[in-house]
Design an enzyme around this catalytic site. Sequence first.
Site, PDB file in Angstrom:
ATOM      1  N   GLU A  85      12.508  42.793  32.882  1.00 51.81           N
ATOM      2  CA  GLU A  85      11.586  41.857  32.045  1.00 51.81           C
ATOM      3  C   GLU A  85      11.799  41.859  30.502  1.00 51.81           C
ATOM      4  OE1 GLU A  85       7.713  43.476  34.660  1.00 51.81           O
ATOM      5  OE2 GLU A  85       7.905  44.450  32.652  1.00 51.81           O
TER       6      GLU A  85
ATOM      7  N   HIS B 250       3.103  39.069  37.786  1.00 52.85           N
ATOM      8  CA  HIS B 250       3.656  39.844  39.212  1.00 52.85           C
ATOM      9  C   HIS B 250       2.923  39.310  40.688  1.00 52.85           C
ATOM     10  CE1 HIS B 250       4.009  41.718  35.192  1.00 52.85           C
ATOM     11  NE2 HIS B 250       4.789  42.832  35.743  1.00 52.85           N
TER      12      HIS B 250
ATOM     13  N   HIS C 153      12.610  50.309  32.812  1.00 51.54           N
ATOM     14  CA  HIS C 153      11.678  50.797  34.129  1.00 51.54           C
ATOM     15  C   HIS C 153      12.007  50.557  35.325  1.00 51.54           C
ATOM     16  CE1 HIS C 153       9.441  47.380  32.989  1.00 51.54           C
ATOM     17  NE2 HIS C 153       8.650  47.544  34.127  1.00 51.54           N
TER      18      HIS C 153
HETATM   19  C1  DHB Z   1       4.326  49.330  35.345  1.00 54.26           C
HETATM   20  C2  DHB Z   1       5.032  48.564  34.426  1.00 54.26           C
HETATM   21  C3  DHB Z   1       4.865  47.191  34.623  1.00 54.26           C
HETATM   22  O1  DHB Z   1       5.940  46.271  34.016  1.00 54.26           O
HETATM   23  C4  DHB Z   1       4.240  46.543  35.515  1.00 54.26           C
HETATM   24  O2  DHB Z   1       4.220  45.335  35.590  1.00 54.26           O
HETATM   25  C5  DHB Z   1       3.510  47.401  36.529  1.00 54.26           C
HETATM   26  C6  DHB Z   1       3.388  48.599  36.602  1.00 54.26           C
HETATM   27  C7  DHB Z   1       4.215  50.844  35.188  1.00 54.26           C
HETATM   28  O3  DHB Z   1       5.123  51.398  34.600  1.00 54.26           O
HETATM   29  O4  DHB Z   1       3.220  51.367  35.922  1.00 54.26           O
HETATM   30 FE    FE Z   2       5.658  44.278  34.519  1.00 55.35          FE
END
Ligand code: DHB
Ligand code: FE
Length: 283
Positions: A241, A59, A194
């Site tokens: 992802e 990331h 997400h």
């Molecule tokens: C969140 C989820 C992720 O996959 C990530 O890399 C960073 C944050 C989250 O839901 O806060």
């Molecule tokens: Fe992530």
Amino acid sequence: MAKIVGGIVTSHVPAIGRAIAGGLQQEAYWKPFFDGFAPVQQWLAEVKPDVAVVIYNDHGLNFFLDKMPTFAVGAAPQYSNADEGWGIPTLPAFPGDQDLSWHLIEELVAKEFDLTTCQEMLVDHAFTLPMKLLWPNAGEAWPVRTVPVCINTVQHPLPSARRCFKLGQAIGEAVASWDSDARVVVIGTGGLSHQLDGERAGFINKSFDLEFMDSLVNDPAWATRYSVEELIELTGTQGIELLMWVAARAALGGVDQVRKLHANYHIPISNTAAGLMLFENKD
Ligand code: DHB
Ligand code: FE
């Protein structure tokens, strides 16, 4: 020859790091999530794999927008974690397995995957937190050697699910042709649905996630029917992802070669639909 003993696919969320550090595992918010890992920890304690191939998406800790490989494979003696700015305590470095790294690289390049090879590589929460969830008592000494495989989900264009499936198949074949008696577990971390920003921030698609999890048991190439754009529409900007799950599952082989031992799905952890599955390879 080396043998894949099974595979684990799981979500990753930075907040898990703070929950572990704060000992919050039994709190109402966290319990349904952390409890899901107990059968997987038990399985790992019994099966005792020697090496973990960890398919994850960076990331911004190791790769940033200025240099973004589509596929990168670690070939370092060890992999350090570092402060990513989420308030997550950093974890001890992970031992590498350079012999498997270079074998994987040779085999994947021979199969026309154009890789970035990393003889130095930092690993972020997508790698470190699943490791801590799987081996919570590891302390300073991780019980497996590791080979990180990183897939770009940050800067478009992203590789298709079809390409990630093929990468996973090639990883599985490469492990099977590795001249070693090591027992290998394949781990994929990311997803499930997400979206962290924009108009759809907080978006979660439970019905798609459950169908996707089911597909990994009955039809592992199912997600390859969708384009990256369709998957983002269905699962959110960061839901893409799930490509890590597609690749990791493909590495284990066909429907007849694996059995599902465990699954957990819990909404939400932070903004994420948290999924977990454990597959064991049949002898
Ligand atoms: C969140 C989820 C992720 O996959 C990530 O890399 C960073 C944050 C989250 O839901 O806060
Ligand atoms: Fe992530």
